[in-house]
Motif scaffolding. Structure first.
Motif, PDB file in Angstrom:
ATOM      1  N   ILE A  87      41.261  -5.987 -23.810  1.00 30.61           N
ATOM      2  CA  ILE A  87      42.362  -5.616 -24.478  1.00 30.61           C
ATOM      3  C   ILE A  87      42.986  -7.062 -24.843  1.00 30.61           C
ATOM      4  CG2 ILE A  87      44.374  -4.487 -24.934  1.00 30.61           C
ATOM      5  CD1 ILE A  87      43.180  -2.258 -23.386  1.00 30.61           C
ATOM      6  N   VAL A  88      43.362  -7.345 -25.856  1.00 28.17           N
ATOM      7  CA  VAL A  88      44.244  -8.619 -26.141  1.00 28.17           C
ATOM      8  C   VAL A  88      45.393  -8.244 -26.936  1.00 28.17           C
ATOM      9  CG1 VAL A  88      44.336 -10.888 -27.462  1.00 28.17           C
ATOM     10  CG2 VAL A  88      42.053 -10.447 -26.443  1.00 28.17           C
ATOM     11  N   ALA A  89      46.567  -8.634 -26.345  1.00 27.86           N
ATOM     12  CA  ALA A  89      47.896  -8.309 -26.806  1.00 27.86           C
ATOM     13  C   ALA A  89      48.355  -9.452 -27.551  1.00 27.86           C
ATOM     14  CB  ALA A  89      48.774  -7.705 -25.784  1.00 27.86           C
ATOM     15  N   ALA A 110      36.887  -5.680 -37.439  1.00 27.12           N
ATOM     16  CA  ALA A 110      35.324  -5.795 -37.115  1.00 27.12           C
ATOM     17  C   ALA A 110      35.216  -5.069 -35.692  1.00 27.12           C
ATOM     18  CB  ALA A 110      34.903  -7.074 -37.091  1.00 27.12           C
ATOM     19  N   GLY A 111      36.400  -4.675 -35.159  1.00 27.99           N
ATOM     20  CA  GLY A 111      35.981  -3.894 -33.708  1.00 27.99           C
ATOM     21  C   GLY A 111      36.576  -4.521 -32.614  1.00 27.99           C
ATOM     22  N   GLY A 112      37.220  -5.716 -32.913  1.00 24.07           N
ATOM     23  CA  GLY A 112      37.938  -6.142 -31.564  1.00 24.07           C
ATOM     24  C   GLY A 112      39.149  -5.547 -31.169  1.00 24.07           C
ATOM     25  N   ASP A 113      39.578  -5.548 -29.771  1.00 23.33           N
ATOM     26  CA  ASP A 113      40.579  -4.610 -29.346  1.00 23.33           C
ATOM     27  C   ASP A 113      41.709  -5.477 -29.183  1.00 23.33           C
ATOM     28  OD1 ASP A 113      42.276  -2.602 -27.922  1.00 23.33           O
ATOM     29  OD2 ASP A 113      40.722  -2.121 -26.743  1.00 23.33           O
ATOM     30  N   ILE A 114      42.363  -5.743 -30.362  1.00 26.84           N
ATOM     31  CA  ILE A 114      43.434  -6.609 -30.535  1.00 26.84           C
ATOM     32  C   ILE A 114      44.950  -5.535 -30.725  1.00 26.84           C
ATOM     33  CG2 ILE A 114      44.855  -8.673 -31.665  1.00 26.84           C
ATOM     34  CD1 ILE A 114      41.758  -9.161 -32.480  1.00 26.84           C
ATOM     35  N   ARG A 115      45.848  -5.720 -29.938  1.00 25.64           N
ATOM     36  CA  ARG A 115      47.234  -4.922 -30.049  1.00 25.64           C
ATOM     37  C   ARG A 115      48.425  -5.842 -30.247  1.00 25.64           C
ATOM     38  NH1 ARG A 115      45.856  -0.111 -25.859  1.00 25.64           N
ATOM     39  NH2 ARG A 115      43.334  -0.249 -26.044  1.00 25.64           N
ATOM     40  N   LEU A 120      56.355  -8.906 -23.865  1.00 25.51           N
ATOM     41  CA  LEU A 120      55.520  -9.009 -22.669  1.00 25.51           C
ATOM     42  C   LEU A 120      55.590  -7.757 -21.993  1.00 25.51           C
ATOM     43  CD1 LEU A 120      55.924 -12.713 -21.497  1.00 25.51           C
ATOM     44  CD2 LEU A 120      53.634 -11.446 -21.655  1.00 25.51           C
ATOM     45  N   GLN A 121      56.744  -7.200 -21.800  1.00 26.88           N
ATOM     46  CA  GLN A 121      56.648  -5.796 -21.002  1.00 26.88           C
ATOM     47  C   GLN A 121      55.585  -4.848 -21.485  1.00 26.88           C
ATOM     48  OE1 GLN A 121      58.410  -5.066 -18.013  1.00 26.88           O
ATOM     49  NE2 GLN A 121      57.062  -3.382 -18.145  1.00 26.88           N
ATOM     50  N   GLU A 122      55.655  -4.630 -22.827  1.00 27.25           N
ATOM     51  CA  GLU A 122      54.836  -3.932 -23.627  1.00 27.25           C
ATOM     52  C   GLU A 122      53.376  -4.211 -23.178  1.00 27.25           C
ATOM     53  OE1 GLU A 122      53.817  -2.132 -28.139  1.00 27.25           O
ATOM     54  OE2 GLU A 122      55.555  -3.587 -27.757  1.00 27.25           O
ATOM     55  N   ALA A 123      53.185  -5.516 -23.341  1.00 26.18           N
ATOM     56  CA  ALA A 123      51.606  -5.835 -22.792  1.00 26.18           C
ATOM     57  C   ALA A 123      51.284  -5.376 -21.269  1.00 26.18           C
ATOM     58  CB  ALA A 123      51.477  -7.341 -22.971  1.00 26.18           C
ATOM     59  N   THR A 124      52.112  -5.515 -20.377  1.00 27.92           N
ATOM     60  CA  THR A 124      51.968  -5.178 -19.179  1.00 27.92           C
ATOM     61  C   THR A 124      51.777  -3.560 -19.136  1.00 27.92           C
ATOM     62  OG1 THR A 124      54.425  -5.354 -18.550  1.00 27.92           O
ATOM     63  CG2 THR A 124      52.957  -7.299 -17.996  1.00 27.92           C
ATOM     64  N   ASP A 125      52.604  -2.995 -19.703  1.00 31.58           N
ATOM     65  CA  ASP A 125      52.650  -1.448 -20.021  1.00 31.58           C
ATOM     66  C   ASP A 125      51.166  -1.061 -20.282  1.00 31.58           C
ATOM     67  OD1 ASP A 125      55.243  -1.272 -19.005  1.00 31.58           O
ATOM     68  OD2 ASP A 125      55.987  -0.756 -20.862  1.00 31.58           O
ATOM     69  N   PRO A 131      44.119   0.746 -16.366  1.00 34.25           N
ATOM     70  CA  PRO A 131      43.454   0.030 -15.058  1.00 34.25           C
ATOM     71  C   PRO A 131      42.101  -0.379 -15.059  1.00 34.25           C
ATOM     72  CG  PRO A 131      43.946   2.333 -14.638  1.00 34.25           C
ATOM     73  CD  PRO A 131      44.459   2.150 -15.991  1.00 34.25           C
ATOM     74  N   GLU A 132      41.361   0.210 -15.847  1.00 35.89           N
ATOM     75  CA  GLU A 132      39.883   0.198 -16.010  1.00 35.89           C
ATOM     76  C   GLU A 132      39.697  -1.082 -16.807  1.00 35.89           C
ATOM     77  OE1 GLU A 132      40.682   2.415 -19.500  1.00 35.89           O
ATOM     78  OE2 GLU A 132      41.528   2.544 -17.608  1.00 35.89           O
ATOM     79  N   ARG A 133      40.551  -1.683 -17.632  1.00 31.22           N
ATOM     80  CA  ARG A 133      40.347  -2.389 -18.563  1.00 31.22           C
ATOM     81  C   ARG A 133      41.025  -3.799 -18.380  1.00 31.22           C
ATOM     82  NH1 ARG A 133      39.712  -0.984 -24.058  1.00 31.22           N
ATOM     83  NH2 ARG A 133      38.972  -3.143 -24.326  1.00 31.22           N
ATOM     84  N   GLU A 134      40.531  -5.046 -18.882  1.00 33.22           N
ATOM     85  CA  GLU A 134      41.336  -6.318 -18.616  1.00 33.22           C
ATOM     86  C   GLU A 134      42.383  -6.571 -19.667  1.00 33.22           C
ATOM     87  OE1 GLU A 134      41.377  -8.574 -16.322  1.00 33.22           O
ATOM     88  OE2 GLU A 134      40.140  -7.822 -14.911  1.00 33.22           O
ATOM     89  N   VAL A 135      43.588  -6.796 -19.536  1.00 35.54           N
ATOM     90  CA  VAL A 135      44.109  -6.919 -20.566  1.00 35.54           C
ATOM     91  C   VAL A 135      44.642  -8.477 -20.629  1.00 35.54           C
ATOM     92  CG1 VAL A 135      46.572  -6.463 -21.638  1.00 35.54           C
ATOM     93  CG2 VAL A 135      45.164  -4.651 -20.631  1.00 35.54           C
ATOM     94  N   VAL A 136      44.864  -9.112 -21.879  1.00 28.98           N
ATOM     95  CA  VAL A 136      45.083 -10.479 -21.995  1.00 28.98           C
ATOM     96  C   VAL A 136      46.173 -10.461 -22.842  1.00 28.98           C
ATOM     97  CG1 VAL A 136      44.342 -13.046 -22.585  1.00 28.98           C
ATOM     98  CG2 VAL A 136      42.775 -11.083 -21.422  1.00 28.98           C
ATOM     99  N   PHE A 137      47.208 -11.488 -22.522  1.00 25.62           N
ATOM    100  CA  PHE A 137      48.345 -11.507 -23.582  1.00 25.62           C
ATOM    101  C   PHE A 137      48.142 -13.159 -24.039  1.00 25.62           C
ATOM    102  CE2 PHE A 137      52.643 -13.175 -24.600  1.00 25.62           C
ATOM    103  CZ  PHE A 137      52.949 -12.477 -25.434  1.00 25.62           C
ATOM    104  N   PHE A 138      48.205 -13.179 -25.156  1.00 27.72           N
ATOM    105  CA  PHE A 138      48.072 -14.580 -25.850  1.00 27.72           C
ATOM    106  C   PHE A 138      49.391 -14.960 -26.088  1.00 27.72           C
ATOM    107  CE2 PHE A 138      46.555 -16.570 -30.112  1.00 27.72           C
ATOM    108  CZ  PHE A 138      46.490 -17.824 -29.546  1.00 27.72           C
TER     109      PHE A 138
END
Length: 364
Positions: A87-89, A110-115, A120-125, A131-138
């Motif tokens: 997941i990329v926030a 095209a299917g990328g998981d971009i939110r 930043l608080q929303e990204a950490t939420d 918890p089973e996914r990796e979340v990356v904040f750009f």
């Protein structure tokens, strides 16, 4: 009044003070080429028609003040790559900015998981809820947004959370522009950045290049007064840092925010979009925070990008303060906010986007 509406409203509302400042500017009769490096300043100047109030021998140009516009294409490519399995926030301004071949919006389609998130608080939420996914904040932006990134990392974020760090800092970029010789007689320093770093970091530039500087607020009167202050310095042969924005900016800045940045980041030398590698003008995470560094956590392929993905060649000159949107043959024709060709048209802080929306606000 048509396109003159905002400028006329401003003069009517602030009639007495504004006219006095403009008259003092004219009385100085001091030619100058002044650069600012802030999208909000450009919006104030263009929306309120301030250029049309100035004598013809004064030019106010924009520099690399839009953080979205100067984020290199290959760093967007990194975010696109990471969205394939994680997941990329991102902040909304980055959604349509082109990488080398794709934008984040096209990758999402095209299917990328971009939110898109608003904080930043929303990204950490998102990381806590997945918890089973990796979340990356750009993480993009100048010193204005970097403290927020630092604060999150200093407060034990989720283990499945990381940062793709694309923060940049302003003073080294100003040093680069002055060293390159862009014909600048004075600088309007950015108000938002200066609330964090204060006035002190600009002083070496004035001494090194004998360049007058004024930190400005964002109201039309702030900008006009700042221009007057710069012109007085130029006329008197002075080169110092003055602070017009005293209601928000101090000499030492926000000491707590600067302290957090110092704990988390160290200087790095990377290119800016439309500019080459600028020494120490970027930020990277310190070794103590490498567990939250997406570039170290994931195997991201090296992406070579000589051109920085500028689809419109005029953008490079605009970012360097060497051109205006009206000089570009695509402006208002094939390049519009709904159909942007270059990065300067995409963001609401981009010079071309601002000129498109407010560029008719002039007084003949």
């Amino acid at each position: 009044m048509g396109g003159n509406t905002e400028a006329m409203k401003f003069l009517f509302r602030e009639n007495h003070i504004a006219r006095r400042v403009v008259e003092r500017i004219k009385t100085l009769n001091q030619p100058a080429r002044i650069m600012h490096v802030c999208g909000t300043h450009e919006q104030t100047i263009t929306k309120h028609g301030l250029r049309s109030l100035l004598p013809g021998n004064i030019e106010v140009v924009t520099g690399p003040g839009c953080p979205v516009c100067i984020t290199p294409a290959h760093e967007i490519d990194e975010a696109i790559y990471l969205s394939e399995n994680n997941i990329v926030a991102i902040y909304g301004d980055m959604f349509r900015v082109p990488g080398t071949t794709l934008s984040l919006s096209r990758k999402k389609a095209a299917g990328g998981d971009i939110r898109v998130v608003y904080s930043l608080q929303e990204a950490t939420d998102i990381a806590i809820k997945n918890p089973e996914r990796e979340v990356v904040f750009f993480a993009i932006g100048f010193e204005t947004t970097a403290p927020m990134t630092a604060q999150v990392l200093l407060n034990n974020p989720p283990r499945n959370f990381s940062i793709l760090c694309s923060h940049r800092v302003i003073p080294p970029a100003l040093d680069f522009l002055l060293r390159e010789g862009t014909g600048i007689d004075g600088l309007i320093d950015p108000g938002h950045v200066s609330t964090i770093i204060g006035a002190r970091p600009y002083e070496p530039l004035s001494k090194k290049y004998h360049i007058p500087q004024v930190i400005s607020g964002f109201e039309p009167l702030d900008v006009l007064v700042s221009i007057y202050m710069l012109l007085k310095q130029i006329k008197n042969g002075e080169a110092k840092v003055e602070n017009e924005y005293t209601r928000s900016v101090t000499y030492n800045g926000n000491i707590k925010a600067r302290g957090m940045m110092g704990e988390v980041f160290e200087a790095a030398s990377r290119e800016w979009r439309g500019l080459p590698v600028i020494p120490d003008a970027s930020l990277t995470l310190k070794e103590e925070f490498e567990n939250f560094d997406a570039r170290k956590r994931f195997e991201i392929p090296t992406i070579s990008d000589e051109s920085c993905g500028l689809d419109c060649p005029a953008c490079k000159d605009i970012i360097k303060g060497m051109g205006r949107p009206e000089d570009c043959p695509n402006f208002r024709k094939t390049c519009t906010p709904d159909n942007p060709i270059g990065v300067c048209m995409i963001s609401t802080e981009g010079t071309c986007n601002i000129a498109y929306r407010y560029g008719t606000n002039i007084i003949e």
